[in-house]
Enzyme design. Sequence first.
Site, PDB file in Angstrom:
ATOM      1  N   GLY A 110       0.721  -1.030   0.138  1.00 13.26           N
ATOM      2  CA  GLY A 110      -0.085   0.070   0.233  1.00 13.26           C
ATOM      3  C   GLY A 110       1.025   1.142   0.050  1.00 13.26           C
ATOM      4  O   GLY A 110       1.895   1.294   0.669  1.00 13.26           O
ATOM      5  N   ARG A 117       1.241  -5.319  -5.251  1.00  9.45           N
ATOM      6  CA  ARG A 117       1.377  -6.348  -4.425  1.00  9.45           C
ATOM      7  C   ARG A 117       1.552  -7.718  -5.234  1.00  9.45           C
ATOM      8  O   ARG A 117       0.619  -8.183  -5.660  1.00  9.45           O
ATOM      9  CB  ARG A 117       0.201  -6.754  -3.495  1.00  9.45           C
ATOM     10  CG  ARG A 117       0.190  -5.421  -2.349  1.00  9.45           C
ATOM     11  CD  ARG A 117      -1.138  -5.782  -1.404  1.00  9.45           C
ATOM     12  NE  ARG A 117      -1.083  -4.724  -0.268  1.00  9.45           N
ATOM     13  CZ  ARG A 117      -1.899  -3.876  -0.247  1.00  9.45           C
ATOM     14  NH1 ARG A 117      -2.934  -3.599  -1.009  1.00  9.45           N
ATOM     15  NH2 ARG A 117      -1.853  -2.902   0.729  1.00  9.45           N
ATOM     16  N   ASP A 158       5.482  -4.659   6.227  1.00  5.23           N
ATOM     17  CA  ASP A 158       6.012  -5.782   6.358  1.00  5.23           C
ATOM     18  C   ASP A 158       6.015  -7.033   5.285  1.00  5.23           C
ATOM     19  O   ASP A 158       6.731  -8.002   5.179  1.00  5.23           O
ATOM     20  CB  ASP A 158       5.632  -6.531   7.849  1.00  5.23           C
ATOM     21  CG  ASP A 158       4.114  -6.390   7.929  1.00  5.23           C
ATOM     22  OD1 ASP A 158       3.412  -6.026   6.768  1.00  5.23           O
ATOM     23  OD2 ASP A 158       3.583  -7.011   8.963  1.00  5.23           O
ATOM     24  N   THR A 174       4.278   2.968   5.466  1.00  2.48           N
ATOM     25  CA  THR A 174       2.932   2.644   5.472  1.00  2.48           C
ATOM     26  C   THR A 174       1.980   3.570   6.459  1.00  2.48           C
ATOM     27  O   THR A 174       2.660   4.055   7.367  1.00  2.48           O
ATOM     28  CB  THR A 174       2.546   1.118   5.967  1.00  2.48           C
ATOM     29  OG1 THR A 174       1.212   0.964   6.395  1.00  2.48           O
ATOM     30  CG2 THR A 174       3.412   0.761   7.142  1.00  2.48           C
ATOM     31  N   ASP A 212      -0.194   2.740   8.322  1.00  2.00           N
ATOM     32  CA  ASP A 212      -0.708   2.205   9.637  1.00  2.00           C
ATOM     33  C   ASP A 212       0.237   2.398  10.711  1.00  2.00           C
ATOM     34  O   ASP A 212      -0.335   2.149  11.884  1.00  2.00           O
ATOM     35  CB  ASP A 212      -0.990   0.646   9.458  1.00  2.00           C
ATOM     36  CG  ASP A 212      -2.220   0.495   8.266  1.00  2.00           C
ATOM     37  OD1 ASP A 212      -2.832   1.280   7.907  1.00  2.00           O
ATOM     38  OD2 ASP A 212      -2.244  -0.556   7.790  1.00  2.00           O
ATOM     39  N   ASP A 222       2.481   0.484  11.767  1.00  2.00           N
ATOM     40  CA  ASP A 222       2.550  -1.007  12.533  1.00  2.00           C
ATOM     41  C   ASP A 222       3.782  -1.757  12.420  1.00  2.00           C
ATOM     42  O   ASP A 222       3.604  -3.002  12.218  1.00  2.00           O
ATOM     43  CB  ASP A 222       1.139  -1.656  11.953  1.00  2.00           C
ATOM     44  CG  ASP A 222       1.097  -1.927  10.574  1.00  2.00           C
ATOM     45  OD1 ASP A 222       2.131  -1.299   9.674  1.00  2.00           O
ATOM     46  OD2 ASP A 222       0.557  -2.863   9.868  1.00  2.00           O
ATOM     47  N   ARG A 250      -5.970  -1.959   9.416  1.00  4.40           N
ATOM     48  CA  ARG A 250      -6.285  -3.546   9.380  1.00  4.40           C
ATOM     49  C   ARG A 250      -5.972  -4.203  10.668  1.00  4.40           C
ATOM     50  O   ARG A 250      -7.124  -5.031  11.088  1.00  4.40           O
ATOM     51  CB  ARG A 250      -5.423  -4.154   8.010  1.00  4.40           C
ATOM     52  CG  ARG A 250      -6.337  -5.202   7.422  1.00  4.40           C
ATOM     53  CD  ARG A 250      -5.612  -5.742   6.294  1.00  4.40           C
ATOM     54  NE  ARG A 250      -4.397  -5.055   6.100  1.00  4.40           N
ATOM     55  CZ  ARG A 250      -3.619  -4.867   4.970  1.00  4.40           C
ATOM     56  NH1 ARG A 250      -4.113  -5.351   3.875  1.00  4.40           N
ATOM     57  NH2 ARG A 250      -2.580  -4.394   4.863  1.00  4.40           N
TER      58      ARG A 250
HETATM   59  O1  F6P Z   1      -1.688  -1.500   4.953  1.00  2.00           O
HETATM   60  C1  F6P Z   1      -2.197  -0.068   4.584  1.00  2.00           C
HETATM   61  C2  F6P Z   1      -3.591  -0.017   4.309  1.00  2.00           C
HETATM   62  O2  F6P Z   1      -3.843   1.211   4.071  1.00  2.00           O
HETATM   63  C3  F6P Z   1      -4.342  -0.917   5.467  1.00  2.00           C
HETATM   64  O3  F6P Z   1      -4.869   0.134   6.371  1.00  2.00           O
HETATM   65  C4  F6P Z   1      -5.670  -0.994   4.809  1.00  2.00           C
HETATM   66  O4  F6P Z   1      -6.553  -1.855   5.135  1.00  2.00           O
HETATM   67  C5  F6P Z   1      -5.077  -1.591   3.265  1.00  2.00           C
HETATM   68  O5  F6P Z   1      -3.751  -0.726   3.206  1.00  2.00           O
HETATM   69  C6  F6P Z   1      -5.933  -1.190   2.116  1.00  2.00           C
HETATM   70  O6  F6P Z   1      -5.284  -1.652   0.976  1.00  2.00           O
HETATM   71  P1  F6P Z   1      -5.626  -1.798  -0.468  1.00  2.00           P
HETATM   72  O7  F6P Z   1      -6.876  -1.112  -0.600  1.00  2.00           O
HETATM   73  O8  F6P Z   1      -4.714  -0.930  -1.395  1.00  2.00           O
HETATM   74  O9  F6P Z   1      -5.501  -3.245  -0.788  1.00  2.00           O
END
Ligand code: F6P
Length: 324
Positions: free
Chosen positions: A11, A72, A103, A126, A128, A130, A172
Amino acid sequence: IKKVGVLTSGGDSPGMNAAIRAVVRTCAYHNIECIGIYRGYQGMIEGDFKEMGPRSVNNIVNKGGTILKSARSVEFRTPEGRKKAHENLLKAGIDALVVIGGDGSFTGGLIFNSEYGFPVMGIPGTIDNDIYGTSFTLGYDTALNTVVDCIDKIRDTASSHNRLFFVEVMGRDAGHIALNAGIGAGAEEILIPEEDLGLDRLLDSLQKSKASGKSSSIVVIAEGDKIGKNVFELKDYVEANLPEYDVRVSVLGHMQRGGSPSCFDRVLASRLGMKAVESLLEGKSNYMVGLKEDKVVLTPLEQAIKGKSEIDRELLRVSDIMST
Ligand code: F6P
């Protein structure tokens, strides 16, 4: 090390461009070449590379998103995919990698290193926040400011109509955004994955808040919270149990991932990007660069992946007391 490849993966987050710029310019400063790899590991498999010099990163320090694009890659999870990627790196003369991502991206880098002994350095990117081994990830500060800005606007209309708003934010598995932006925006309650508040306590708290004279309220929910109901089910549940409340839902979604990075994220990206390249030049590999107590530090990638970035529990108490 003579040629560093840089990629963004997973992301995206505000500040990734500033980190790319920092990597490219630090390479130029030390007279080594830098190659941009498009679409993360997928671009590595497809050989989607571009030479980058200090002038190819002009005017991006202030830009959200990532000029290298992100992906991804499912193929990179296979040995065949990684083999293709390795062949492409060798062909291009790339002898070290800087991976900007979360990660999942670091796990890919670590496996790649274990198979091919390829030097890898990670930069945590990121929203998040995290990742273990850094107090701040790239984009987190910007996302907090975006969320607070949105909730301020929601508060205006909530207060005009005496309404309760459930605001869902990203996260998430982590409640960092919800907790900090919730406190910053004056939320009544904050629901996070790390702590199950429980439906009874939520109802009780909302009831007390009404009785104390508050006419409108904001409840912030991380998308991964564990209360057992999604944000729309929660609205129905509260309306059914507390008919005095007129409830609305706002899911902030991907707007949290965009926008011009804050000054904090730009400076962080510059510091981490510089350190990543200079650590590779010192012969280090398999580390993530991060910020702890305002010092740039290295954490072994394996620890960064396995460790958990804990929320500050004191913030839960702060939130409780502030909503009195
Ligand atoms: O990991 C970052 C993040 O923004 C999370 O908070 C969220 O759940 C996810 O990415 C959504 O990612 P995408 O819509 O790109 O699959």
